[in-house]
Design a protein around this motif. Structure first.
Motif, PDB file in Angstrom:
ATOM      1  N   ALA A 230       2.455   3.114   6.437  1.00 35.30           N
ATOM      2  CA  ALA A 230       2.120   2.923   5.026  1.00 35.30           C
ATOM      3  C   ALA A 230       2.748   1.641   4.484  1.00 35.30           C
ATOM      4  CB  ALA A 230       2.585   4.126   4.214  1.00 35.30           C
ATOM      5  N   SER A 231       3.994   1.370   4.884  1.00 36.14           N
ATOM      6  CA  SER A 231       4.666   0.155   4.429  1.00 36.14           C
ATOM      7  C   SER A 231       3.989  -1.100   4.970  1.00 36.14           C
ATOM      8  CB  SER A 231       6.139   0.187   4.857  1.00 36.14           C
ATOM      9  OG  SER A 231       6.820  -0.965   4.419  1.00 36.14           O
ATOM     10  N   ILE A 232       3.581  -1.070   6.229  1.00 42.75           N
ATOM     11  CA  ILE A 232       2.875  -2.214   6.820  1.00 42.75           C
ATOM     12  C   ILE A 232       1.545  -2.447   6.106  1.00 42.75           C
ATOM     13  CG2 ILE A 232       1.732  -3.068   8.907  1.00 42.75           C
ATOM     14  CD1 ILE A 232       3.863  -1.647  10.541  1.00 42.75           C
ATOM     15  N   SER A 233       0.848  -1.361   5.794  1.00 41.44           N
ATOM     16  CA  SER A 233      -0.433  -1.472   5.101  1.00 41.44           C
ATOM     17  C   SER A 233      -0.277  -2.120   3.739  1.00 41.44           C
ATOM     18  CB  SER A 233      -1.072  -0.087   4.975  1.00 41.44           C
ATOM     19  OG  SER A 233      -2.273  -0.148   4.235  1.00 41.44           O
ATOM     20  N   VAL A 234       0.750  -1.679   2.982  1.00 37.96           N
ATOM     21  CA  VAL A 234       1.002  -2.258   1.658  1.00 37.96           C
ATOM     22  C   VAL A 234       1.388  -3.730   1.784  1.00 37.96           C
ATOM     23  CG1 VAL A 234       2.530  -2.160  -0.343  1.00 37.96           C
ATOM     24  CG2 VAL A 234       1.606  -0.057   0.622  1.00 37.96           C
ATOM     25  N   LEU A 235       2.180  -4.061   2.798  1.00 36.09           N
ATOM     26  CA  LEU A 235       2.602  -5.448   3.008  1.00 36.09           C
ATOM     27  C   LEU A 235       1.404  -6.367   3.212  1.00 36.09           C
ATOM     28  CD1 LEU A 235       4.603  -7.749   3.711  1.00 36.09           C
ATOM     29  CD2 LEU A 235       4.655  -6.844   6.041  1.00 36.09           C
ATOM     30  N   PHE A 236       0.515  -6.001   4.121  1.00 36.28           N
ATOM     31  CA  PHE A 236      -0.605  -6.878   4.441  1.00 36.28           C
ATOM     32  C   PHE A 236      -1.660  -6.895   3.333  1.00 36.28           C
ATOM     33  CE2 PHE A 236       1.149  -6.642   8.695  1.00 36.28           C
ATOM     34  CZ  PHE A 236       0.879  -7.901   9.194  1.00 36.28           C
ATOM     35  N   CYS A 237      -1.734  -5.837   2.566  1.00 41.07           N
ATOM     36  CA  CYS A 237      -2.745  -5.802   1.503  1.00 41.07           C
ATOM     37  C   CYS A 237      -2.281  -6.488   0.227  1.00 41.07           C
ATOM     38  CB  CYS A 237      -3.117  -4.349   1.198  1.00 41.07           C
ATOM     39  SG  CYS A 237      -4.040  -3.528   2.515  1.00 41.07           S
ATOM     40  N   TYR A 238      -0.960  -6.453  -0.062  1.00 37.89           N
ATOM     41  CA  TYR A 238      -0.508  -6.899  -1.370  1.00 37.89           C
ATOM     42  C   TYR A 238       0.624  -7.926  -1.364  1.00 37.89           C
ATOM     43  CZ  TYR A 238      -3.029  -2.652  -2.754  1.00 37.89           C
ATOM     44  OH  TYR A 238      -3.981  -1.694  -2.931  1.00 37.89           O
ATOM     45  N   HIS A 239       1.482  -7.928  -0.358  1.00 37.90           N
ATOM     46  CA  HIS A 239       2.759  -8.626  -0.517  1.00 37.90           C
ATOM     47  C   HIS A 239       3.044  -9.688   0.551  1.00 37.90           C
ATOM     48  CE1 HIS A 239       3.563  -5.914  -3.721  1.00 37.90           C
ATOM     49  NE2 HIS A 239       3.696  -4.853  -2.941  1.00 37.90           N
TER      50      HIS A 239
END
Length: 610
Positions: free
Chosen positions: A383-392
């Motif tokens: 989940a953290s990797i997904s948020v990183l690549f999508c937003y940050h």
């Protein structure tokens, strides 16, 4: 991308070490034809050595040998006195010592054989390990050959000498990199199940490693300095760099020993801190595998970066001369492109590490702000990797760029300091040294600042600047209560990195010291130390980032909640007790309230972004 494409098209890294003949063929590989050179484009896969037709009377002009050179499969081990001996050697060993247009059967029949074959007698020779040249063993010929070779190496610029050292020691560098990987992985497992004895053992090993490496560096410096045979510029550079390494290692040893003596009473709290961090990692076991993926990505990038650098260093255009021979003329501006490429190494490496830090911080934040500690959220790392690549990704780019901006002046100041070391006067040298240390302190502070900004981004989902401002605001209000808690824990992790670097560099000293001739091995050794530190940081940052993210979450928890039924704390009792006891030790108080750090007027509860 422009540099990469240019280097691939214009560069030929193999020419630097593998060598090439007079007709545009690189020895030891399959070649492509050069326009206007009929003898180019041959398959030299089995012909790895460069042989000069007139090795006993070599001359050099503008880094070019006057003698015609050929690619051969083996060097003559015995003296060859006639064309019949050349013919017999070619038939028995499969190594033709005459120009490619002359068949072996025509050695004794062709009237031009004397021009197309080496000057007789051909002295016995053996291959030289660095440049793959056939070096004559006859004393008179060897003296002449060595004199020309020394002149060639000394006239090469520093950039090309460094590249030749990297290429010559590439296998050693790779082996030492994997040694650093093994040390780092062992330390990660050790910190996961840390006990007081392990902390004392680690400190003892680091002290021993620092003292031992410093002693070896000083011994090598005096050994090189007292060696009367030191003639090559690369050997002189080795002496200068060894002195710098020895001084730096000694200073670091003294500083670390002093800090260990001052902070020795906080070892027990360090054990408790790592026990709590280990408990969090136990809830997210896949955090321990995150450094492996980061290491693989870094390894692929470093290999790609070195390949492009080597291509840049040997970039040149092939130009045909009289007789169908080929010369490679260096292109202007290559050194400036190499420096730009070096900036790319720092920035990209920092970006990859920043992505790992944001991934770990996001997973820790998700688990911290979870009411049911015994039932963590599913797949927090993914989940953290997904948020990183999508937003940050932009946040990671900005943070890594700021680190790069501070690191580049340090490198420039270090280069200027090394130049001034050879000149008289100490004021300028002291000024540059102080500026270098100041930038180093600022870089360390910025790394901590970036990490807290990444954690705030994971909590609030805001951009880098907003997250950095929020993190600074929270930490400024609670710095006295949190700084002393994580300080010594970070120091123990830093000692772990020093342990990996010390023993990896020691292995490099032992390996590179066996190849003193013509190798600027101090630069590959510095590269080994850099890689070892990045690898150890990649692995041990799991604990460092987890602890920093945990304390920032704790500060925000205390800031936004009051422990009441309406706004209960997210923190568990073990962490709350640890913070209380640590602050009592720091301030010498017997009783301390741990309900809240400061009243919050708005009472807004921050939630993690998942």
């Amino acid at each position: 991308m422009f540099i990469t494409g240019y280097a691939v098209m214009a560069g030929a890294a193999e020419r630097l070490v593998l060598g090439y003949d007079s007709f545009g063929n690189i020895c030891g590989r399959k070649n492509t034809p050069v326009k206007g050179a009929p003898l180019s484009g041959q398959d030299m896969t089995n012909k790895k050595y460069v042989f000069f037709l007139n090795s006993c009377s070599l001359e050099m002009q503008s880094l070019k040998f006057s003698s015609v050179s050929l690619c051969v499969s083996s060097c003559p081990q015995e003296q060859l006195n006639s064309l019949e001996d050349l013919q017999s050697f070619a038939r028995n060993n499969g190594s033709c010592l005459c120009v490619y247009t002359l068949n072996v059967s025509s050695y004794t029949l062709n009237p031009k054989a004397a021009e197309l074959c080496p000057a007789l007698p051909v002295p016995p020779s053996k291959s030289f390990p660095l440049f793959n040249r056939c070096v004559p063993q006859n004393p008179e010929c060897y003296s002449k050959y060595a004199s020309v070779l020394i002149t060639m190496v000394n006239e090469m610029d520093v950039f090309h000498r460094i590249l030749s050292g990297i290429l010559a020691g590439r296998d050693t560098v790779m082996g030492l990199t994997f040694l650093a990987l093994a040390f780092s992985f062992i330390l990660v497992l050790a910190f996961r199940f840390i006990r007081t004895l392990l902390v004392h053992t680690l400190i003892a090993l680091v002290v021993f490693g620092l003292l031992f490496v410093s002693g070896v560096l000083w011994w090598l410096y005096y050994d090189y300095r007292s060696d009367p045979s030191t003639e090559l510029e690369t050997e002189k550079e080795n002496v200068r760099f060894l002195l710098g390494y020895a001084i730096f290692s000694t200073i670091v040893t003294v500083l670390l020993l002093s800090f260990i003596l001052i902070k020795r009473k906080r070892l027990q709290f360090t054990v408790q801190l790592f026990r709590i961090v280990g408990k969090i990692i136990g809830r997210i076991p896949f955090l321990l595998f995150q450094p492996l993926w980061t290491f693989l990505i870094l390894t692929v990038f470093w290999l790609f970066w070195v390949a492009v650098l080597l291509s840049l260093g040997t970039a040149g255009t092939a130009q045909t001369t009289s007789g169908g021979q080929v010369e490679y003329r260096a292109l202007s501006g290559i050194s400036y492109m190499a420096w730009y490429h070096f900036v790319g190494l720092i920035w990209t490496s920092e970006f990859i590490l920043a992505c790992q830090q944001m991934t770990i911080a996001g997973a820790v934040v998700t688990c911290y702000f979870n009411r049911n500690k015994n039932n963590p959220p599913p797949h927090p790392v993914l989940a953290s990797i997904s948020v990183l690549f999508c937003y940050h990704l932009g946040t990671a780019v900005k943070g890594s760029f700021l680190t790069t901006v501070l690191r580049i002046p340090r490198i420039v100041l270090l280069c200027l300091y090394n130049i001034l070391k050879q000149k008289e006067g100490t004021c300028a040298k002291c000024l540059f040294k102080c500026c270098f240390c100041w930038f180093g302190c600022q870089e360390s502070c910025l790394r901590c600042f970036n990490q807290h900004a990444y954690t705030a981004t994971a909590i609030n989902g805001t951009n880098f600047c907003t997250s950095a401002k929020d993190a600074v605001f929270i930490l400024a209000k609670n710095s006295a209560k949190l700084a002393s808690i994580s300080c010594f824990g970070d120091f123990i992790l830093f000692l772990g990195k020093v342990f990996v670097v010390c023993f990896t560099v020691f292995g490099g000293l032992m390996a590179f010291n066996y190849h003193r001739e013509l190798q600027a091995w101090v630069v590959p050794l510095l590269l080994v130390g850099f890689f070892a530190y990045l690898i150890s940081h990649c692995f041990l940052s799991v604990f460092e980032v987890t602890a920093d993210a945990m304390f920032l979450c704790f500060a925000i928890d205390m800031e936004t909640n009051d422990g009441s039924e309406e706004k209960p704390y997210f923190v568990d009792q073990e962490l709350l007790t640890f913070v209380s006891q640590s602050n009592k030790l720091t301030k010498g108080q017997k009783h301390r309230s741990t309900r809240r750090f400061q009243d919050n007027e708005d009472g807004t509860e921050l939630q993690p972004m998942v």
